[in-house]
Design a protein around this motif. Structure first.
Motif, mmCIF file in Angstrom:
data_model
loop_
_atom_site.group_PDB
_atom_site.id
_atom_site.type_symbol
_atom_site.label_atom_id
_atom_site.label_comp_id
_atom_site.label_asym_id
_atom_site.label_seq_id
_atom_site.Cartn_x
_atom_site.Cartn_y
_atom_site.Cartn_z
ATOM 1 N N GLY A 595 0.804 -1.208 0.000
ATOM 2 C CA GLY A 595 0.000 0.000 0.000
ATOM 3 C C GLY A 595 0.841 1.264 0.000
ATOM 4 N N LEU A 596 0.212 2.356 -0.395
ATOM 5 C CA LEU A 596 0.832 3.679 -0.342
ATOM 6 C C LEU A 596 0.380 4.330 0.961
ATOM 7 C CD1 LEU A 596 0.179 4.710 -4.061
ATOM 8 C CD2 LEU A 596 2.376 4.068 -3.042
ATOM 9 N N VAL A 597 1.276 4.345 1.937
ATOM 10 C CA VAL A 597 0.886 4.712 3.304
ATOM 11 C C VAL A 597 1.423 6.074 3.739
ATOM 12 C CG1 VAL A 597 0.725 2.292 4.013
ATOM 13 C CG2 VAL A 597 2.921 3.478 4.213
ATOM 14 N N GLU A 598 1.916 6.842 2.774
ATOM 15 C CA GLU A 598 2.600 8.087 3.125
ATOM 16 C C GLU A 598 1.733 9.076 3.896
ATOM 17 O OE1 GLU A 598 4.837 6.472 -0.471
ATOM 18 O OE2 GLU A 598 2.776 6.529 0.251
ATOM 19 N N THR A 599 0.431 9.114 3.598
ATOM 20 C CA THR A 599 -0.412 10.104 4.285
ATOM 21 C C THR A 599 -0.431 9.863 5.792
ATOM 22 O OG1 THR A 599 -2.386 8.754 3.910
ATOM 23 C CG2 THR A 599 -1.884 10.462 2.272
ATOM 24 N N GLY A 600 -0.194 8.620 6.220
ATOM 25 C CA GLY A 600 -0.166 8.318 7.647
ATOM 26 C C GLY A 600 0.919 9.063 8.386
ATOM 27 N N VAL A 601 1.999 9.424 7.677
ATOM 28 C CA VAL A 601 3.068 10.222 8.297
ATOM 29 C C VAL A 601 3.085 11.647 7.729
ATOM 30 C CG1 VAL A 601 4.562 8.341 9.023
ATOM 31 C CG2 VAL A 601 4.756 9.223 6.685
ATOM 32 N N GLY A 602 1.950 12.061 7.148
ATOM 33 C CA GLY A 602 1.816 13.455 6.722
ATOM 34 C C GLY A 602 2.401 13.772 5.370
ATOM 35 N N LEU A 603 2.744 12.755 4.586
ATOM 36 C CA LEU A 603 3.351 12.973 3.278
ATOM 37 C C LEU A 603 2.398 12.551 2.166
ATOM 38 C CD1 LEU A 603 6.885 11.515 4.151
ATOM 39 C CD2 LEU A 603 6.327 13.944 3.810
ATOM 40 N N VAL A 604 2.821 12.796 0.924
ATOM 41 C CA VAL A 604 2.133 12.231 -0.236
ATOM 42 C C VAL A 604 3.129 11.310 -0.929
ATOM 43 C CG1 VAL A 604 0.651 14.244 -0.539
ATOM 44 C CG2 VAL A 604 2.839 14.133 -1.772
ATOM 45 N N PRO A 605 2.661 10.291 -1.641
ATOM 46 C CA PRO A 605 3.597 9.437 -2.384
ATOM 47 C C PRO A 605 4.485 10.277 -3.282
ATOM 48 C CG PRO A 605 1.420 8.455 -2.378
ATOM 49 C CD PRO A 605 1.268 9.835 -1.793
ATOM 50 N N GLY A 606 5.786 9.996 -3.255
ATOM 51 C CA GLY A 606 6.723 10.874 -3.951
ATOM 52 C C GLY A 606 7.536 10.227 -5.044
ATOM 53 N N TRP A 607 7.373 8.915 -5.273
ATOM 54 C CA TRP A 607 8.194 8.221 -6.270
ATOM 55 C C TRP A 607 7.351 7.613 -7.380
ATOM 56 C CZ3 TRP A 607 11.841 5.645 -2.146
ATOM 57 C CH2 TRP A 607 12.883 6.531 -1.829
ATOM 58 N N ARG A 767 4.609 13.776 13.038
ATOM 59 C CA ARG A 767 4.100 12.438 12.712
ATOM 60 C C ARG A 767 5.259 11.453 12.469
ATOM 61 N NH1 ARG A 767 -1.458 12.331 9.052
ATOM 62 N NH2 ARG A 767 -2.743 13.469 10.555
ATOM 63 N N ILE A 768 6.254 11.904 11.746
ATOM 64 C CA ILE A 768 7.384 11.013 11.447
ATOM 65 C C ILE A 768 8.137 10.662 12.721
ATOM 66 C CG2 ILE A 768 9.601 10.832 10.236
ATOM 67 C CD1 ILE A 768 8.409 12.577 8.013
ATOM 68 N N GLU A 769 8.401 11.644 13.557
ATOM 69 C CA GLU A 769 9.099 11.399 14.823
ATOM 70 C C GLU A 769 8.314 10.394 15.685
ATOM 71 O OE1 GLU A 769 11.981 12.191 15.779
ATOM 72 O OE2 GLU A 769 12.603 14.156 15.062
ATOM 73 N N HIS A 770 7.004 10.566 15.723
ATOM 74 C CA HIS A 770 6.161 9.668 16.521
ATOM 75 C C HIS A 770 6.220 8.245 15.969
ATOM 76 C CE1 HIS A 770 2.422 8.020 18.299
ATOM 77 N NE2 HIS A 770 2.700 8.838 19.295
ATOM 78 N N MET A 771 6.182 8.126 14.643
ATOM 79 C CA MET A 771 6.248 6.804 14.023
ATOM 80 C C MET A 771 7.592 6.140 14.289
ATOM 81 S SD MET A 771 4.812 4.414 12.249
ATOM 82 C CE MET A 771 3.352 5.152 11.517
ATOM 83 N N LEU A 772 8.676 6.913 14.171
ATOM 84 C CA LEU A 772 10.005 6.352 14.420
ATOM 85 C C LEU A 772 10.182 5.939 15.875
ATOM 86 C CD1 LEU A 772 12.189 8.855 12.334
ATOM 87 C CD2 LEU A 772 11.756 6.450 11.782
ATOM 88 N N THR A 773 9.550 6.677 16.780
ATOM 89 C CA THR A 773 9.707 6.408 18.216
ATOM 90 C C THR A 773 8.816 5.276 18.700
ATOM 91 O OG1 THR A 773 10.241 8.749 18.568
ATOM 92 C CG2 THR A 773 9.649 7.452 20.514
ATOM 93 N N THR A 774 7.559 5.279 18.236
ATOM 94 C CA THR A 774 6.569 4.331 18.781
ATOM 95 C C THR A 774 6.138 3.245 17.808
ATOM 96 O OG1 THR A 774 4.628 5.595 18.049
ATOM 97 C CG2 THR A 774 5.636 6.243 20.146
ATOM 98 N N GLY A 775 6.394 3.476 16.509
ATOM 99 C CA GLY A 775 5.901 2.534 15.511
ATOM 100 C C GLY A 775 4.420 2.683 15.229
ATOM 101 N N LYS A 776 3.799 3.739 15.788
ATOM 102 C CA LYS A 776 2.365 3.953 15.606
ATOM 103 C C LYS A 776 2.115 5.344 15.020
ATOM 104 C CE LYS A 776 1.280 1.024 19.575
ATOM 105 N NZ LYS A 776 0.682 0.959 20.930
ATOM 106 N N PRO A 777 1.021 5.509 14.252
ATOM 107 C CA PRO A 777 0.741 6.822 13.667
ATOM 108 C C PRO A 777 0.289 7.830 14.707
ATOM 109 C CG PRO A 777 -1.025 5.277 13.151
ATOM 110 C CD PRO A 777 0.051 4.483 13.817
ATOM 111 N N LEU A 778 0.609 9.084 14.478
ATOM 112 C CA LEU A 778 0.165 10.188 15.332
ATOM 113 C C LEU A 778 -1.068 10.807 14.688
ATOM 114 C CD1 LEU A 778 0.633 12.237 17.667
ATOM 115 C CD2 LEU A 778 2.052 13.555 16.063
ATOM 116 N N ARG A 779 -2.136 10.920 15.447
ATOM 117 C CA ARG A 779 -3.388 11.473 14.916
ATOM 118 C C ARG A 779 -3.482 12.949 15.288
ATOM 119 N NH1 ARG A 779 -4.988 9.667 11.186
ATOM 120 N NH2 ARG A 779 -7.211 9.903 11.537
ATOM 121 N N ASN A 780 -2.666 13.782 14.647
ATOM 122 C CA ASN A 780 -2.698 15.227 14.933
ATOM 123 C C ASN A 780 -3.559 15.963 13.923
ATOM 124 O OD1 ASN A 780 -0.949 14.850 12.798
ATOM 125 N ND2 ASN A 780 0.602 16.281 13.538
#
Length: 780
Positions: A595-607, A767-780
């Motif tokens: 899947g394209l999961v970039e939005t979960g860390v606040g991004l858009v698919p970039g490649w 969001r990225i920092e939270h994912m790297l730290t906890t492995g879970k998405p941040l719902r901000n």
């Protein structure tokens, strides 16, 4: 769903018994695209005589993780009952019995089956406790020729081990037929075992767990310490010892203990593990049976504010307390097995108290439960998810040192260990992995026919090219393979560098390219840690360079003058998904989660993933014409970070095309991908670049309204809306109007700009920092 191998001759299967195991076996047959008849007893109450089997299917459709790979697979399951529909078993090519573990009930069923089954139809029992000879007692010679044991592991979809036991009268050709189907259609690695109690995996695995629990109680080791010492350093899954017992069920322990205690010969070391377990008995009586119950050796306690606290059971008092993180293991104990068992204090004491007996017991089972050490190692790796088999662990300790320590402590040294001396159980000779036999000679480790593994190729070869995160290999017949090698196979500039090195090499020397690796996951996506490092030093040009470089590399693969086939397995997320989307074809393992999961860390698919998904959505015949239906489908999939939970589901979500292949057996993925690549060689021409007619500003308005509605309902957060708006701008073509056309390069430019804009946003960074730290998405 996947069509069965046409050579195996099994076109319909009957499963009798719709409990957890029987229903799961039926589901996996259906996942293979094969019709299956699922039968159970008639319920004591109610008018629907098929209610038990129907209920099992309904339950599986709601279960997570799902036994079915897609809801379409469930339609291949026909339900019925034994009293009314047993004659339908006569239409089947393989009948699997998975009923209660009682010999008299099984024999009664076999008597009925014998009257309806066709001669030559395989009948197998899923038993793990009753000897085959007892099961077929009183049956005809024909029934005995058609009978075998097929011991699946739970859950059947996800556990790859299948232990097969053939009797002295079982027809070898019939065994081969069942094995071929189980291997190619059901995705199993088949291990042939002797007809001994518990076979291989459960006999050794149950002994291991009993030894580990007893040792923890005897030595005053906490459950957390036991899971730390007996977990990762020994190659055990992250659950560790007690976490694994919670996962499989605390109540299963005494059942397995009784079963083996009733059937093993006197004097077996297993009897030394059997002792009264008042704590376990109390846990079961009070419903603390593990994750399926109120908790087990661990449990989660919910606070009034909705928070959760993890508690652990104190083995001495039997009371729960807050989980305690153990002190770090000393010295090299975390990564060196020899250092672990000689570490001072209870660390080394506990490690040796587990490994000494378990490895010794494994050595005893060679010749008794299995023909060779490879079968035992594979059984434990596949059945209990050990990273290393017991004989691979012995090699890490040193066979001579293990025997020496056992002898010094007055413990019996198995004959095999005495005979080995200081020789390793495994060695590499002339590029081949070899194993030590009971007679002291070495033999090559044999793979099933048609299996091709990169780990074998690498033993006798050097990479054609290599960077810090990827390698290029010659996999034979004019096909090269790109392998990702970073942690979680993350994609970074070193992968991009390897792609750029690989293309001219493949063009000059090869016919085709596959993208493949044998890690647990194909790729978890771009290396977010490196991206955040660049953010922290404001190296925006480096981030833009990485995105542009990835787009260029993936585009170069797409338009290369040779076929490119991606072969994902496990996670293929973000950039890992995009490299698949940019390939000519995909040959996916059935257990691919893409899947394209970039939005979960606040991004858009970039490649390039946005364009590839739009192109796919515009082509299906069933999709209404015009830009909006395709746009709506892609926007929904990407904005919600949807991940397909199987390769079959990935086809429904357009990550895979209908023409893409699915391989059920992970061991056969490389061979299948290679064959698919070679099939594309004759007359190959790169694809024509797509030209998009996108929805423009009016389309963005419609998407924005949908997002605002989700926000009002509390489904989407405030920042979800911002990210979705950026994605909408990419998918609608930026400043383009509905009447304009947008080229692939123009779309990539918009995608790149929106990715960089997102990266600069502090909310994305959070969001990225939270994912790297906890492995879970941040719902901000």
């Amino acid at each position: 769903m996947v069509g069965p191998n046409p050579t195996n001759g099994i076109k319909k299967v009957c499963v009798i018994g719709s409990g957890t195991m029987g229903a799961g076996i039926a589901a996996q047959v259906a996942n293979a695209g094969v019709p299956v008849l699922l039968l159970d007893i008639v319920p004591k109450e109610g008018s629907d005589r098929d209610a038990i089997a129907k209920g099992a299917v309904a339950k599986m459709l709601k279960t997570d993780p799902a036994p079915f790979m897609s809801k379409r697979a469930a339609k291949l399951v026909e339900t019925g009952n034994i009293d009314d529909h047993l004659d339908k078993a006569g239409e089947c090519d393989w009948i699997v019995e998975a009923i209660v573990e009682r010999l008299d009930i099984k024999q009664s069923l076999y008597e009925k089956l014998e009257k309806v089954k066709k001669p030559g139809t395989a009948v197998s029992s899923n038993t793990s406790t009753i000897p085959l000879g007892h099961l077929v007692e009183g049956r005809s010679d024909q029934f005995k020729r058609d009978f075998l044991i097929t011991h699946f592991f739970n859950p059947p979809r996800y556990m790859r081990l299948l232990e097969i036991v053939a009797g002295p009268e079982t027809d070898a050709g019939l065994v081969a037929k069942v094995e071929a189907f189980a291997d190619r259609a059901m995705g199993k690695r088949v291990i042939h075992t002797h007809d001994t109690p518990g076979f291989i995996a459960n006999r050794l695995g149950t002994y291991w767990l009993a030894i580990a629990v007893n040792a923890a109680m005897d030595l005053g080791v906490t459950v957390e310490e036991a899971d730390q010492i007996g977990g990762r350093p020994m190659g055990v899954p992250k659950t560790g010892i007690f976490g694994l017992i919670d996962l499989v069920g605390v109540d299963l322990m005494p059942l397995l203990s009784k079963s083996l205690g009733d059937t093993l010969p006197k004097g077996d070391p297993y009897f030394d593990t059997i002792r009264p377990m008042p704590l376990v008995e109390k846990m079961i009586a009070e419903g603390y049976t593990g994750r399926k119950g109120k908790g087990g050796f661990y449990k989660l306690e919910k606070g009034k504010d909705g928070s959760r606290t993890k508690l652990a059971l104190d083995l001495a008092s039997g009371e729960y307390r807050a989980e305690q993180k153990p002190a770090p293991l000393p010295g090299k104990a975390e990564r060196d097995l020899a250092a672990l068992v000689t570490a001072p204090g209870k660390v080394g004491e506990y490690a040796w108290a587990v490994l000494g007996p378990v490895l010794s017991y494994a050595a005893k089972l060679v010749g008794e439960a299995a023909d060779d050490i490879v079968a035992i190692d594979d059984a434990m790796k596949l059945g209990y998810n050990w990273k290393f088999g017991p004989f691979e662990l012995i090699d890490r300790l040193g066979p001579g040192k293990l025997a020496e320590r056992l002898a010094a402590e007055g413990k019996p040294v198995p004959a095999l260990l005495k005979a080995v001396g200081n020789k390793p159980f495994y060695r590499i000779e002339n590029g081949k992995r070899q194993y030590l036999t009971e007679d002291g000679s070495y033999r090559d480790v044999k793979r099933a026919e048609g299996v091709l593994l990169l780990e074998d190729i690498k033993l006798g070869a050097e990479p054609l090219a290599k960077t810090g995160s990827a390698s290029l290999w010659d996999v034979g017949d004019g096909v090269a393979a790109i392998e990702f090698t970073a942690k979680m196979n993350a994609l970074d500039e070193e992968v991009i560098k390897l792609i750029n090195l690989a293309i001219p090499i493949v063009k000059a020397q090869f016919k085709a390219l596959v993208i493949y690796n044998e890690g647990s996951n194909f790729s978890a996506g771009a290396n977010l840690g490196l991206a955040m490092f660049a953010v922290n030093i404001a190296a925006w040009s480096e981030i833009e360079k990485l995105i542009a470089g990835g787009q260029a590399a993936f585009k170069a693969l797409k338009y290369a003058p040779f076929p490119v086939v991606a072969a994902p397995a496990g996670l293929a997320l973000g950039g890992g998904c995009e490299i698949c989307l940019n390939s000519d074809a995909i040959q996916a393992h059935a257990e691919t989660y893409i899947g394209l999961v970039e939005t979960g860390v606040g991004l858009v698919p970039g490649w390039g993933g946005n364009g590839e998904m739009l192109d796919r959505a515009a082509k299906p015949k069933m999709m209404p014409k015009g830009p909006m239906p395709a746009l709506g489908k892609v926007f929904q999939t990407v904005s919600t970070a949807t991940v397909a939970k199987s390769a079959a589901e990935a086809k429904e979500q357009m990550f895979l095309r209908e023409s893409d292949g699915i391989t059920m057996n992970r061991d056969r993925l490389l061979a299948d991908a290679k064959a698919k690549a070679l099939s594309l060689v004759d007359g190959y021409a790169p694809p024509e670049p797509p030209v998009f007619r996108l929805a423009g500003a009016s389309g963005r308005t419609g998407l924005s309204m949908a997002v605002r509605d989700f926000q009002k309902k509390g489904i989407a957060t405030a920042y979800d809306g911002v990210v979705a708006d950026r994605l909408a701008e990419v998918l609608t073509g930026g400043e383009a109007d509905l009447i304009d056309t947008v080229t692939e390069d123009q779309l990539l430019k918009i995608e790149r700009a929106k990715f960089l804009e997102s990266m600069k946003d502090s909310r994305t960074q959070a969001r990225i920092e939270h994912m790297l730290t906890t492995g879970k998405p941040l719902r901000n």
